[in-house]
Design an enzyme around this catalytic site. Structure first.
Site, PDB file in Angstrom:
ATOM      1  N   SER A 189     -10.216  -0.286   7.047  1.00 29.62           N
ATOM      2  CA  SER A 189      -9.481  -0.194   5.699  1.00 29.62           C
ATOM      3  C   SER A 189      -8.965  -1.318   5.260  1.00 29.62           C
ATOM      4  O   SER A 189      -8.359  -1.499   4.104  1.00 29.62           O
ATOM      5  CB  SER A 189      -8.547   0.882   5.962  1.00 29.62           C
ATOM      6  N   SER A 206      -9.839   2.156   2.941  1.00 31.93           N
ATOM      7  CA  SER A 206      -8.864   2.930   2.005  1.00 31.93           C
ATOM      8  C   SER A 206      -8.104   1.950   1.254  1.00 31.93           C
ATOM      9  O   SER A 206      -7.376   2.458   0.394  1.00 31.93           O
ATOM     10  CB  SER A 206      -8.271   3.790   2.873  1.00 31.93           C
ATOM     11  N   LYS A 233       0.895  -1.292   0.058  1.00 34.77           N
ATOM     12  CA  LYS A 233       0.143   0.129  -0.026  1.00 34.77           C
ATOM     13  C   LYS A 233       0.833   1.184   0.107  1.00 34.77           C
ATOM     14  O   LYS A 233       1.757   1.208   0.727  1.00 34.77           O
ATOM     15  CB  LYS A 233      -0.882  -0.152   1.123  1.00 34.77           C
TER      16      LYS A 233
HETATM   17  N1  GLN Z   1     -13.258   4.381   6.550  1.00 39.96           N
HETATM   18  C1  GLN Z   1     -12.662   4.826   7.698  1.00 39.96           C
HETATM   19  C2  GLN Z   1     -12.193   6.181   7.523  1.00 39.96           C
HETATM   20  O1  GLN Z   1     -12.435   6.888   6.467  1.00 39.96           O
HETATM   21  C3  GLN Z   1     -11.479   3.939   7.934  1.00 39.96           C
HETATM   22  C4  GLN Z   1     -10.422   4.183   7.035  1.00 39.96           C
HETATM   23  C5  GLN Z   1      -9.108   3.707   7.402  1.00 39.96           C
HETATM   24  O2  GLN Z   1      -9.279   2.390   8.114  1.00 39.96           O
HETATM   25  N2  GLN Z   1      -7.827   3.771   7.157  1.00 39.96           N
HETATM   26  O3  GLN Z   1     -11.920   6.875   8.275  1.00 39.96           O
END
Ligand code: GLN
Length: 486
Positions: free
Chosen positions: A178, A154, A79
């Site tokens: 995410s 994400s 990532k």
């Molecule tokens: N979707 C969640 C957010 O927008 C979690 C994102 C994540 O785990 N990095 O914060």
């Protein structure tokens, strides 16, 4: 040399040891797949061909010399939140579009030491903020099961790439879901470890008390191999835990008869789509066949998790992202008239709108006069949520529920509605607030799209949830289903 993209890490590793092909050939095989197939997905933002081939040659020497491990010569993607020396690390943001890290994240170093070959970096929501991969400066990622739909976020690039078999595996990070939510939407296995199990050093910070890195793979078995290399104490991360790493691979085959699994009542209430409910029930039937005992269980305060998270995470991000000021590294505006203009315009130009929204919410929640009302209150709620889990793990070994309330939604569907986007993580966030390990693995498809079964473990019981997921994968073929055309 066909169908190498269908093989597991253990199979590839055995073939490499056997001399059936070299890591260089395997690496070229996956580079070719990325080149041919990723234009339709946008899951890979940087291909590091030269470095990958060089690493593969080193791996081949190691294999020939007889000192290879199970990951030596295996091509994966990282990532783009992990700093990689000499290879661009942009974190989905214009702010870091010009950033080449001078050092490797600990996760990257550990996997390198294990002999892994990094093919490149995956697309992601900007600074890991999002549930659909639509906030990336590099454009949205498409879901390989239906390219009009989101892959989740994400870590959507990692999930889409693994689902389309563009790499053997990928790394991800999970602050509020995410790893698990994109794994669910793309039909792969993704594990968020216990907070502190994997080092955060060199992983660009979003919300430091929640962020955790983990593997995204096709199977629980592959995840066990990756986690074994990623996990462990790191003196460079003060929140990493000094505790030996379990032998996750050895634990995979343990018998699960008599294992007590709590079905989280609150995860099956209204809001859960009916197809998803049926998929969960099919998975639960399979667990009963394996001899597990399923019991109804309540996490009464889990309803508060999204609200608490959207105070804690923005508060921490507003502090973490203050370092991007246009002075030391990252985007700098043209011709600033003075220092204040430099700060303001560099940040206005470098950050996208979701990141700005979070910074503003966080700065507000932390400001004098509001701190007690918001941040302190959210921390108290967080404790109450963790207490619910503690009580639950006094009664059962593992908790179960869906990872996401629905299958992959359409691109653009929630882009203008932040609250509905935030609710995508309604079943994943409580786990981050408590710091527990959890994974998502494929359940039966729902209307042709993947559905994720979530298994939550007690602290440092990654081995137990991987064991349960592996037994389930031995007894089913849900994780083997693939999107057409890849
Ligand atoms: N979707 C969640 C957010 O927008 C979690 C994102 C994540 O785990 N990095 O914060």
């Amino acid at each position: 040399m066909t169908d190498l993209h269908l093989k597991s890490i253990a199979q590839l590793s055995a073939d490499l040891a056997d001399g059936q092909y070299s890591s260089e050939e395997l690496t070229r095989y996956f580079l070719e797949r990325i080149g041919r197939l990723d234009a339709s997905l946008n899951s890979v933002v940087t291909v590091a061909e030269e470095q990958a081939l060089a690493a593969a040659r080193v791996a081949d020497q190691r294999i020939q010399a007889g000192n290879a491990g199970p990951l030596t010569g295996i091509p994966i993607l990282h990532k783009d939140i992990f700093c990689t020396q000499g290879v661009k690390t942009a974190c989905g943001s214009r702010m870091l579009d010009n950033f080449i890290s001078p050092y490797d994240a600990t996760v990257v170093t550990r996997l390198k030491d294990a002999g892994v070959v990094m093919l490149g970096k995956t697309n992601m929501d900007e600074f890991a903020m999002g549930s659909s991969n639509e906030t990336s400066f590099y454009g949205p990622v498409k879901n390989p099961w239906d390219r009009e739909r989101v892959p989740g976020g994400s870590s959507g690039g990692s999930a889409a790439a693994v689902a389309a078999r563009l790499a053997v595996a990928a790394t991800g990070t999970d602050t509020g879901g995410s790893i698990r939510q994109p794994a669910a939407l793309c039909g792969i296995t993704g594990l968020k470890p216990t907070y502190g199990r994997v080092s955060r050093y060199g992983m660009i910070a979003f919300a430091s008390s929640l962020d955790q890195a983990g593997p995204m793979t096709r199977s629980a078995e592959d995840a066990a191999y990756l986690l074994a290399a990623m996990a462990g104490f790191d003196e460079r991360d003060s929140t990493s835990v000094y505790r030996p790493v379990d032998d996750y691979v050895a634990q995979l085959d343990q018998d699960v008869r008599g294992m007590k699994i709590g079905v989280v009542r609150e995860f099956f209430e209204e809001g859960l789509n009916s197809g998803m409910r049926a998929a969960m029930e099919a998975a639960m039937d399979k667990l009963r066949e394996l001899g597990a005992e399923l019991v109804d269980l309540s996490l009464p305060n889990s309803h508060h998790s999204v609200a608490a998270y959207y105070v804690v995470a923005p508060a921490e991000c507003s502090s973490n992202l203050s370092r991007f000021d246009g002075v030391r590294f990252g985007h700098r505006c043209d011709n600033p008239v003075d220092l204040e203009d430099l700060y303001k315009r560099s940040r206005a130009e470098g950050f996208g709108s979701e990141v700005k929204r979070r910074i503003m919410i966080g700065a507000y929640a932390l400001s004098a006069g509001y701190y007690d009302a918001y941040y302190l209150k959210a921390q108290q709620v967080r404790q109450v949520i963790a207490d619910d889990f503690r009580e639950a793990f006094g009664k059962v070994d593992v908790l179960l529920g869906p990872a996401s309330p629905e299958t992959a939604f359409r691109l653009g569907e929630k882009a203008d509605d932040p609250v509905s986007m935030y609710l995508s993580d309604i079943y994943t966030i409580a786990v981050n607030l408590a710091g527990l390990p959890a994974l998502s693995m494929p359940a039966p498809l729902v209307d042709g799209l993947p559905a994720g079964l979530q298994l939550i473990g007690n602290y440092f019981e990654e081995g137990r949830i991987l064991n349960l997921a592996h037994r389930l994968q031995l007894a089913s073929d849900w994780h083997l289903q693939m999107p057409e055309g890849y």
